[in-house]
Write a protein that holds these residues in place. Structure first.
Motif, PDB file in Angstrom:
ATOM      1  N   GLU A 171       5.234 -47.574  28.266  1.00 53.74           N
ATOM      2  CA  GLU A 171       4.018 -46.831  28.608  1.00 53.74           C
ATOM      3  C   GLU A 171       2.766 -47.536  28.105  1.00 53.74           C
ATOM      4  N   ALA A 172       2.868 -48.867  27.937  1.00 55.34           N
ATOM      5  CA  ALA A 172       1.761 -49.613  27.327  1.00 55.34           C
ATOM      6  C   ALA A 172       0.509 -49.623  28.184  1.00 55.34           C
ATOM      7  N   VAL A 190      -4.886 -43.339  28.142  1.00 50.46           N
ATOM      8  CA  VAL A 190      -6.204 -43.214  28.767  1.00 50.46           C
ATOM      9  C   VAL A 190      -7.037 -44.457  28.492  1.00 50.46           C
ATOM     10  N   GLU A 191      -7.001 -44.932  27.257  1.00 53.02           N
ATOM     11  CA  GLU A 191      -7.809 -46.091  26.894  1.00 53.02           C
ATOM     12  C   GLU A 191      -7.316 -47.349  27.602  1.00 53.02           C
ATOM     13  N   GLU A 192      -5.993 -47.516  27.675  1.00 51.21           N
ATOM     14  CA  GLU A 192      -5.446 -48.721  28.301  1.00 51.21           C
ATOM     15  C   GLU A 192      -5.716 -48.731  29.809  1.00 51.21           C
ATOM     16  N   TRP A 250      -7.701 -51.514  32.017  1.00 50.13           N
ATOM     17  CA  TRP A 250      -7.154 -52.174  33.200  1.00 50.13           C
ATOM     18  C   TRP A 250      -8.058 -51.981  34.398  1.00 50.13           C
ATOM     19  N   ASP A 251      -8.564 -50.781  34.583  1.00 45.57           N
ATOM     20  CA  ASP A 251      -9.458 -50.544  35.710  1.00 45.57           C
ATOM     21  C   ASP A 251     -10.702 -51.440  35.611  1.00 45.57           C
ATOM     22  N   GLU A 252     -11.227 -51.585  34.413  1.00 44.14           N
ATOM     23  CA  GLU A 252     -12.412 -52.418  34.243  1.00 44.14           C
ATOM     24  C   GLU A 252     -12.079 -53.897  34.416  1.00 44.14           C
ATOM     25  N   ASP A 269      -2.974 -46.695  40.131  1.00 41.54           N
ATOM     26  CA  ASP A 269      -1.592 -46.329  39.799  1.00 41.54           C
ATOM     27  C   ASP A 269      -0.975 -47.454  38.991  1.00 41.54           C
ATOM     28  N   THR A 270      -0.597 -47.153  37.757  1.00 38.90           N
ATOM     29  CA  THR A 270       0.151 -48.118  36.964  1.00 38.90           C
ATOM     30  C   THR A 270       1.590 -48.150  37.478  1.00 38.90           C
ATOM     31  N   PRO A 271       2.365 -49.185  37.131  1.00 39.41           N
ATOM     32  CA  PRO A 271       3.775 -49.195  37.539  1.00 39.41           C
ATOM     33  C   PRO A 271       4.543 -47.956  37.069  1.00 39.41           C
ATOM     34  N   TYR A 272       4.276 -47.507  35.859  1.00 45.44           N
ATOM     35  CA  TYR A 272       4.985 -46.346  35.341  1.00 45.44           C
ATOM     36  C   TYR A 272       4.624 -45.096  36.137  1.00 45.44           C
TER      37      TYR A 272
END
Length: 568
Positions: free
Chosen positions: A428-429, A433-435, A439-441, A465-468
């Motif tokens: 879940e890395a 919310v912060e991660e 990534w979006d930025e 959408d992250t992979p998880y």
């Protein structure tokens, strides 16, 4: 209890294709789906009213599939944009995106690509190469695999004998392109599309599967990157309607708890207690087909009571390290504009997406090292990250992605990232919310290398959408990826995913078959390939008996002592 001829676990496009084929054979078929909606990765979502996105698959990789004719999908609402005049997917007015600007496609690039993709001898040769690579089941284990027996090698021998050589079977896609193509950005562009599509351009021995995973998504198979009107879920609707029209029964919200094995035979399934269907035991007269991911199929639905411990360990050891995708869509007030150095001569200067950064093999392998080597969240600079983006303009105008006035949606923008199960920082890395914000930025900054108006004044929302998250949305996408398992020679064709499973049967359990991209050739996104290939085996085993509408792969070799699918 209920009883059907065939019970299929999973109503993604592989399970539904298989259901359509078998129902058309006159068999009674029940398809069980865990989620509230069928379709798997062929999904269109609407996170905001009037804004549609494709969280998973966005491109039609199945233009050469026999299923279009055999299942007669046009009768069930399928429509495709098709331009037979577009015979080569790349022309000399096309450009690759590098950090320095646009790199033009040369005449040698164009004609070299047309040659290795078998476009020059005509559309039939190209179609045969695609079908020989994807729409053909693996040979029986007693057949030696060499330049004389492998199907795609036979196509080259017939249509492009200059390419036909034993060395081809040892090449990477880069090796092959170095012989026939010209510019480095064009080669890197093709290798990155292969990387995103199911065959890795840097893996030895899979030059042609990697090449074809690019060629099958472009002309002449389809006229645009996104060709099905109604998008991929529109395609799935036609497939679903075909299966239902032939009598298949679909049940959503019906997770399977166990595949029932009786006296060494798959006899049916038992639903989980929370399934919405009251009848929890569903029997199968002829076969149970798992279109669920291979690891849950064997580790959860069958379990150790019916399987050898050594075999189970090999299932556990199957690599999912093909990489996963982080997907983003961008809702804006104004349409995106390219920065000046990426603008092409009008009228082609409108935003059409693209792939970045394609300048060198060094950049390619730097990304590969990060994702597949160290398997950690990207440590690259935004202008070094590689990504692809599908623009809203590439969708059919009768089915726009955004219908809200004065709003525009573009995406997905996809970027390869480590598979969650192997991420050095944990599964879940990417999902705190912060991660996610980081990534979006990061992806916004990387997109900003090409797009000039991605500032706060224009950007309304990023939908990512992250992979998880993809895995949680779609239980068939273990690792958030449509690859299923690693894409290399060790897990290709007659080796996929293990040699004894390559022909879709489960050894030691009669009447149990596999139909998920992680458990069957060819995997990835080749529409209707698994169902078509599985039909050969089901005909061999006298499970299915199709009519005159059926035709087998001309390169198919039946097992010893089995009836041939060609005879059907």
């Amino acid at each position: 209890e209920e009883i059907y001829d065939i019970v299929i676990i999973g109503a993604g496009h592989n399970g539904t294709t298989t259901a359509a084929y078998l129902a058309k054979c006159g068999l009674s078929v029940c398809v069980l789906e865990e989620r509230p909606e069928s379709g798997g990765a062929q999904e269109t979502a609407e996170p905001i009213a009037g804004v549609r996105i494709q969280p998973h698959a966005i491109a039609n990789y199945g233009g050469s599939a026999p299923g279009w004719e055999q299942l007669e999908l046009w009768k069930y609402g399928f429509r495709m944009d098709w331009d037979p005049n577009v015979t080569v997917g790349f022309d000399t007015d096309r450009y690759m995106f590098t950090r320095d600007g646009l790199s033009p496609v040369t005449e040698k690039d164009k004609m070299g690509w047309a040659k290795i993709a078998c476009m020059l001898p005509g559309a039939d040769a190209y179609r045969d190469l695609m079908r020989a690579t994807f729409w053909c089941p693996p040979h029986p284990p007693e057949v030696e695999l060499n330049e004389y027996t492998i199907p795609f090698m036979q196509v080259y021998k017939q249509h492009e004998p200059e390419i036909w050589t034993r060395e081809l079977l040892e090449m990477t896609m880069f090796d092959l392109m170095d012989e026939y193509l010209d510019t480095e950005p064009f080669k890197v562009n093709q290798a990155y599309i292969a990387l995103s599509s199911g065959g890795h351009g840097h893996m030895e021995g899979v030059a042609i599967p990697a090449l074809c995973s690019v060629a099958t998504v472009g002309p002449p198979a389809v006229a645009k990157p996104v060709a099905a009107r109604g998008n991929m879920h529109g395609y799935y609707h036609a497939l679903f309607r075909c299966a239902v029209a032939h009598g298949a029964v679909f049940r959503a919200c019906c997770p399977v708890e166990e595949i029932i094995i009786s006296n060494g035979r798959a006899a049916g399934v038992r639903l989980r207690d929370d399934a919405t269907w009251a009848t929890k035991t569903i029997r199968a007269r002829k076969a149970v087909i798992s279109a669920a991911h291979i690891k849950p199929t064997f580790l959860d639905l069958i379990g150790p009571r019916h399987l050898d411990a050594g075999f189970l360990q090999r299932i556990k050891d199957l690599s999912l390290k093909g990489g996963s995708l982080y997907m983003s869509h961008y809702l804006t007030r104004d349409e995106f504009r390219y920065r000046e150095k990426y603008r092409r001569p009008a009228p082609k200067d409108a935003f059409g997406g693209g792939l970045f950064n394609m300048e060198s093999r060094e950049i390619y392998f730097k990304n590969i090292e990060n994702v597949l080597g160290r398997q950690e969240n990207l440590t690259l600079a935004p202008d070094e990250a590689m990504w692809g983006m599908v623009a809203g303009s590439l969708y059919d105008p009768t089915n726009p992605q955004c219908t809200r006035p004065d709003r525009h949606i573009n995406g997905p923008l996809w970027m390869m990232v480590p598979t969650p199960e192997y991420n050095v920082d944990g599964a879940e890395a990417m999902d705190t919310v912060e991660e996610k914000k980081k990534w979006d930025e990061f992806m916004r900054a990387s997109l900003g290398c090409v797009v000039e108006n991605i500032d706060d004044d224009n950007l309304i929302r990023i939908i990512s959408d992250t992979p998880y998250e993809q895995e949680m949305r779609n239980t068939g996408m273990l690792g958030g990826s449509w690859y299923g398992i690693r894409c290399d020679r060790d897990q290709w064709w007659n080796e996929r995913p293990l040699p004894e499973l390559a022909r879709y049967r489960v050894p030691g359990i009669e009447g149990l078959y596999l139909a998920h991209q992680s458990a069957a050739h060819p995997g990835g996104l080749c529409l209707m390939a698994v169902g078509y290939n599985l039909m050969h085996i089901l005909i061999e085993d006298e499970v299915a008996d199709p009519g005159d509408w059926w035709y087998p792969s001309p390169w198919y070799i039946p097992g010893e002592g089995k009836r041939s699918a060609a005879a059907a």
